[in-house]
Design a protein around this motif. Structure first.
Motif, PDB file in Angstrom:
ATOM      1  N   ASP A   1       0.841  -1.197   0.000  1.00  0.00           N
ATOM      2  CA  ASP A   1       0.000   0.000   0.000  1.00  0.00           C
ATOM      3  C   ASP A   1       0.879   1.251   0.000  1.00  0.00           C
ATOM      4  N   SER A   2       0.730   2.100  -1.031  1.00  0.00           N
ATOM      5  CA  SER A   2       1.619   3.253  -1.173  1.00  0.00           C
ATOM      6  C   SER A   2       1.456   4.254  -0.030  1.00  0.00           C
TER       7      SER A   2
ATOM      8  N   PRO B   1       7.547   3.540  -8.602  1.00  0.00           N
ATOM      9  CA  PRO B   1       7.744   2.713  -7.397  1.00  0.00           C
ATOM     10  C   PRO B   1       8.364   3.518  -6.259  1.00  0.00           C
ATOM     11  N   LEU B   2       7.931   3.236  -5.054  1.00  0.00           N
ATOM     12  CA  LEU B   2       8.437   3.948  -3.883  1.00  0.00           C
ATOM     13  C   LEU B   2       9.657   3.288  -3.271  1.00  0.00           C
TER      14      LEU B   2
ATOM     15  N   ALA C   1       0.086   9.557  -5.351  1.00  0.00           N
ATOM     16  CA  ALA C   1       1.082   8.488  -5.408  1.00  0.00           C
ATOM     17  C   ALA C   1       0.422   7.119  -5.301  1.00  0.00           C
TER      18      ALA C   1
ATOM     19  N   GLY D   1       1.653   4.383  -6.301  1.00  0.00           N
ATOM     20  CA  GLY D   1       2.664   3.371  -6.045  1.00  0.00           C
ATOM     21  C   GLY D   1       2.957   2.470  -7.221  1.00  0.00           C
ATOM     22  N   ARG D   2       2.053   2.394  -8.169  1.00  0.00           N
ATOM     23  CA  ARG D   2       2.238   1.574  -9.369  1.00  0.00           C
ATOM     24  C   ARG D   2       1.662   2.306 -10.571  1.00  0.00           C
TER      25      ARG D   2
END
Length: 473
Positions: A65-66, A176-177, A199, A201-202
């Motif tokens: 989870d971002s 990506p983070l 954000a 994340g993907r």
């Protein structure tokens, strides 16, 4: 704007951001203001104290989870922990290798509390919070890079300066983070500017422009692979005039793709240059209204840059040589796991491994990686020059040129190419295209046509994977 503010810690910086302006938003509807961010960070820090995770400990962060990733990242970093971002989808063998190479003590994943991996007393602590990441490994074995908080914060400020980020900006960063770009260019630059970050994340191509439009994004954090995918799809932004620019980083952006994407999206694309060892950004083109140039990755921001010969002697403007950098954001061999970097340092200057030239106005033009230069019977072939010509072919979507051993010449160039979706490539057609625009010694002696080229999570082509393939006959 916070660009010039000086803080002793990230905790001090976060404490200054207590207003109700939006900090983080996700496509699923979750939102956090700057005021709520501070509370979320402090709650997680109380949990860290309960779990006996102490400042200086190396904590691997493996969260899908971002939002949770960002909140834990800020909680750890602002409490002087060392954060080790990990790909949440990495196979177990890669995870174990990352944990070992970074000296991680704790692993914080989807469980209720972190797992103790090693005796903290047996691992050295560091004097301030920071990051430890592995280099991309696209051309060799990944190396651990330690970056203290002040280096990350300094570079985030230079991102704000270069792109003139303001509190009213809304940045869309689908990267990506667990890489330096998403964390510094995405998360920390938003905090420095007091602006909003989207954000997920993907990267999801199908709803990319829908999300951009829904949040009224004013700038986009992208990589060439992402830009290429979007250019090949039918969707377009509904309100491109709201988007000040799309930032490209992490890999070379071909001139052909840039022209195509700018025409399709009606958005200026700002090419930049950076690396993990420099806390992300090294150079960036000034914003379009200041005169965007073609073929350059821009000028240095908050960092010294020079072009040198093999002896690290500076070269005059226009001369081709090795790129070296020095400054607050650059890797320090004496911090964390960075001792390996001493071999690439000369009087504080770090040799990046790139070859390029700087013009009389300070603009950097990259030619390629020094290890990728092909020596063909004494003639030097720079792969990027050949790749640019191949990518100018309307049917070529991807291209990488590598040196293959040759019994007489030493090396010869071989091209790995993939077609634009829906197009067909043939070796005969590619040879004819090369003959049309390349000197004879620069022309690939063979073409390996693939459905697509292997890429890592940052969009870089995995050259080692290509080298492991059987050499073309």
């Amino acid at each position: 704007m916070m660009v010039h503010a000086q803080y002793q810690s990230l905790a001090e910086a976060l404490s200054e951001r207590t207003d109700k302006r939006l900090f983080l938003a996700l496509p699923d509807g979750r939102r956090w203001s700057y005021a709520s961010l501070l509370g979320e960070v402090q709650e997680r820090q109380r949990l860290l104290e309960q779990w006996n995770v102490k400042p200086g400990h190396r904590v691997a962060l493996k969260l899908e989870d971002s939002a949770e990733f960002i909140l834990w990242f800020l909680a750890l970093l602002s409490a002087d922990h060392i954060v080790v971002p990990v790909d949440p989808q990495a196979p177990s063998s890669d995870l174990e290798r990352t944990l070992s190479r970074t000296g991680s003590v704790w692993l914080l994943d989807e469980g209720q509390m972190p797992r103790l991996l090693a005796d903290p007393e047996g691992r050295s602590s560091l004097n301030q919070g920071g990051l430890i990441l592995l280099t991309s490994g696209s051309t060799g074995d990944p190396k651990p890079v330690g970056l203290p908080w002040h280096s990350l914060w300094h570079t985030a400020g230079q991102v704000v300066r270069a792109h003139q980020l303001r509190p009213q900006d809304i940045g869309f960063s689908p990267l990506p983070l667990f890489h330096i770009n998403g964390l510094v260019v995405g998360v920390l630059s938003a905090i420095r500017a007091g602006s909003t970050l989207i954000a997920p994340g993907r990267f999801h191509a199908s709803d990319f422009w829908e999300v951009t439009d829904a949040f009224d994004a004013t700038w986009i954090n992208a990589v060439p692979a992402l830009i290429g995918v979007l250019a090949g799809r039918p969707e377009r932004p509904r309100h491109p005039s709201r988007i000040r620019f799309m930032r490209s980083a992490s890999a070379p952006l071909s001139a052909a793709l840039r022209r195509t994407a700018e025409s399709l999206f009606q958005i200026p694309i700002v090419e930049t240059y950076g690396m993990t060892e420099a806390s992300s950004q090294i150079t960036a083109n000034p914003l379009p209204q200041q005169g965007l140039r073609s073929g350059t990755v821009g000028i240095p921001w908050g960092i010294e840059l020079r072009i040198v010969n093999k002896k690290s002697e500076p070269l005059e403007a226009g001369k081709r040589g090795y790129v070296e950098i020095r400054g607050p954001g650059v890797i320090d061999p004496d911090w964390g796991p960075n001792r390996w970097a001493a071999a690439s340092m000369t009087d504080g200057w770090y040799r990046t491994g790139d070859v390029g030239r700087v013009d009389s106005e300070g603009y950097l033009y990259l030619i390629g990686r020094s290890r990728d230069v092909i020596n063909r019977g004494g003639e030097k072939v720079f792969p990027r020059e050949v790749e640019e010509w191949l990518l100018a072919c309307p049917d070529v979507g991807e291209a990488v040129v590598l040196g293959e051993p040759h019994a007489v010449l030493g090396e010869e160039p071989v091209a790995y190419v993939a077609p634009v979706p829906g197009k067909h490539l043939s070796e005969e057609g590619l040879k004819a295209w090369a003959e049309h625009g390349l000197a004879k010694f620069k022309r690939p002696t063979a073409f390996v046509i693939m459905p697509h080229l292997p890429r890592g999570s940052t969009g870089k082509v995995l050259k080692n994977a290509l080298r492991r393939r059987q050499s073309p006959s």
